[in-house]
Design an enzyme around this catalytic site. Structure first.
Site, short mmCIF file in Angstrom:
data_model
loop_
_atom_site.label_atom_id
_atom_site.label_comp_id
_atom_site.label_asym_id
_atom_site.label_seq_id
_atom_site.Cartn_x
_atom_site.Cartn_y
_atom_site.Cartn_z
CG ASN A 387 -1.98 1.08 1.15
OD1 ASN A 387 -1.86 2.02 0.38
ND2 ASN A 387 -2.99 0.98 1.98
CG ASP A 388 1.50 3.19 3.66
OD1 ASP A 388 0.44 3.68 3.24
OD2 ASP A 388 1.65 2.78 4.82
CB VAL A 389 5.93 0.49 -0.90
CG1 VAL A 389 6.45 0.24 0.50
CG2 VAL A 389 5.11 -0.67 -1.40
#
Lengths: 461, 96
Positions: A387-389
């Site tokens: 997700n965040d990456v």
């Protein structure tokens, strides 16, 4: 004569350790290197057993037998998916051993009426402090990784202030016992305070920040071994401890860099603790949900598919299904590459180990800098539980908490398929605008179930 | 030169060597690297053996004994697990 032999065994061990680590720079030589290191360990143990201060071998034999009985299943039975907590636990064990040696040394010296001098006491003090912080911290970290403890950050008002006060208390005790080594109360209180501080230090740290913390505790445990070496005047402990310490240090610096955050921020920032409503809320934006059939068609006709694995893949234990999917796409003439972000997962290199376990050859695994230029010609970027990456906010939203973190350019691909359990925000608690992008399709469900579905469908296309 | 100063020399040089060698390990192998350095950190067994076998007093013997158990299980488990992990990393051409 005997002493020369002992020192020789330590020298051999040091050389073998360094050679072993040196060979770890190449995947094809790494295994051989670690066998050398194991031989080195054996040398050091045999050498030590000849030490003339050892007069009674009963407890040693008992301890070694028991250690082998415990250690063997820990090596053979632990599944690769449980590796982060296994690593944390092995840090606990090595720090525990170092700490106990320090306590035994102090106790013996006091009992014999020969209190340690200030230099030795400094080493002992640091050893106990770092050792106890590591023991308690790694137990909490392992508990969080195993989800026996909530992996969400535990925060409360005034946390940093309280942590700071406890740390100050430890420093005062340390100074007290160094300036007067006979003050036993200070020594033993410091053990309790350091254990407490270890717990307090790791509690506010959430799952996704674990790679940094585990690496940092790794370097503490190395330094604790070093300090043991100084305290009992043993060179091999100093050498191995500093090797361990530098590896932990390098990894924690790399991990923080990959998240564009400083150490202090990881340790005291409690990322994602306050639910930052997110500078960009999801209100008014819609996601495009997709079925297995449509996703299968996209993948079946793609020429280049870049797969981005994340923690979700590890949780669903989907690495084998991922490899099968890659094989099926390749059989149809497509090309598949894996893009691994440095902080994907819960420890440095987590994704690489899982994919290697599933028999993905390592030359298919690409680091962020190698692969980022290729997304522009990729037909599909397949995001599996990451997700965040892949959040473009890191690139273009200055108000985002993850602004500045290097990311994988999934949004540059011609289309994006995201396998995700539900629409909950990522670890950092930030909305991911990639999911609302027009070219993104969301395939909801458990990663493994979705992949199995995709596999069956692609074969039918 | 005092022995403590010599030990300081050893520490600085070993840390430097470690830094040079380990910073060249690729991200691919970072998990095995952590497991490997942890197994090597089981070297605290050396100190534990002396504490457990020196027969100084009962407290030191028992603490040493626990330390021997912890360090041994870390060494045995650690080296086995590193080997298991590294065995999995394969190149492509093997399959063809």
């Amino acid at each position: 004569m005997r002493d020369t032999f002992i020192q020789g065994s330590y020298l051999a061990a040091s050389v073998l350790f360094i050679l072993g680590l040196r060979m770890l720079t190449r995947p094809d030589k790494a295994r051989r290197g670690m066998q050398l290191a194991a031989v080195g360990m054996l040398c050091a143990i045999v050498g030590t057993l000849l030490n003339h201060t050892i007069v009674d071998y009963r407890w040693i034999v008992g301890g070694i037998v028991l250690g082998v009985i415990i250690g063997y299943p820990m090596g053979t039975r632990v599944p690769m998916t449980a590796m982060p907590q296994r690593i944390a636990l092995s840090l606990t064990l090595s720090a525990l051993a170092a700490t106990l040696v320090g306590v035994a040394e102090y106790y013996t010296r006091m009992a014999n009426g020969t209190p340690p001098d200030r230099v030795t006491m400094t080493a002992l003090g640091f050893e106990i402090m770092l050792g106890c912080i590591t023991v308690a911290g790694t137990i909490v970290a392992a508990g969080k990784l195993q989800e026996w403890l909530p992996s969400k950050p535990l925060t409360y008002k005034g946390q940093n202030l309280l942590n700071g006060l406890v740390f100050l208390f430890i420093v005062v005790l340390l100074v007290t016992v160094i300036s007067n080594p006979t003050k036993q109360w200070a020594f033993y209180t410091m053990i309790g305070a350091s254990l407490l501080f270890g717990v307090m230090l790791v509690l506010p740290i959430g799952g996704a920040d674990m790679p940094v913390v585990v690496a940092l505790l790794n370097s503490y445990s190395g330094l604790a071994s070093c300090a043991t070496g100084f305290a009992i005047g043993n060179v091999i402990l100093i050498i191995s401890g500093s090797l361990d310490g530098s590896s932990g240090f390098i990894l924690s610096v790399l991990m923080s860099k990959a998240m564009n955050r400083s150490f202090t921020n990881v340790l005291f920032g409690a990322f994602g603790s306050e639910v930052k409503a997110g500078p960009k809320s999801s209100a008014g934006m819609t996601v495009h949900s997709i079925g297995v059939e449509d996703a299968a068609i996209q993948l079946a006709y793609a020429q280049l598919v870049i797969i981005i694995p994340g923690y979700g893949m590890a949780v669903a234990q989907a690495q084998h299904a991922v490899r099968e999917l890659a094989e099926v796409i390749e059989k149809r003439g497509g090309e598949v590459k894996f893009a691994v972000h440095p902080v994907a997962g819960r420890m440095p290199g987590h994704m690489n180990v899982l994919l290697a376990e599933a028999n993905v050859p390592y030359d298919r695994l690409y680091e962020m800098d190698e692969i980022n230029g290729e997304f522009d010609r990729a037909d599909v970027a397949l995001v599996i539980g990451a997700n965040d990456v892949v959040n473009p906010a890191a690139r273009n939203d200055k108000s985002s908490p993850i602004y500045g973190m290097p990311i994988l350019n999934a949004d540059h691909a011609k289309s994006v398929i995201v396998l995700k359990r539900g629409m909950s925000a990522g670890f950092a608690g930030i909305e991911n605008e990639l999911f609302y992008d027009k070219k993104t399709s969301m395939l909801f469900g458990d990663a493994k179930a979705s992949l199995t579905g995709l596999l069956a469908e692609i074969k039918n296309v | 030169m005092s022995s403590q100063l010599l030990e300081l020399y050893v520490f600085v040089l070993a840390a430097f060597t470690g830094y040079m060698v380990i910073s060249r390990v690729p991200a691919l192998l970072h998990t095995p690297l952590m497991a490997a350095t942890n197994a090597i950190a089981g070297i605290s067994l050396v100190g534990s053996l002396i504490a457990a076998g020196a027969a100084q007093n009962r407290v030191a013997t028992i603490l040493g004994f626990v330390a021997v158990v912890a360090a041994t299980s870390n060494i045995v488990g650690g080296f086995i697990i590193v080997d298991r992990m590294l065995k999995m990393f394969k190149r492509e051409d093997k399959k063809k």
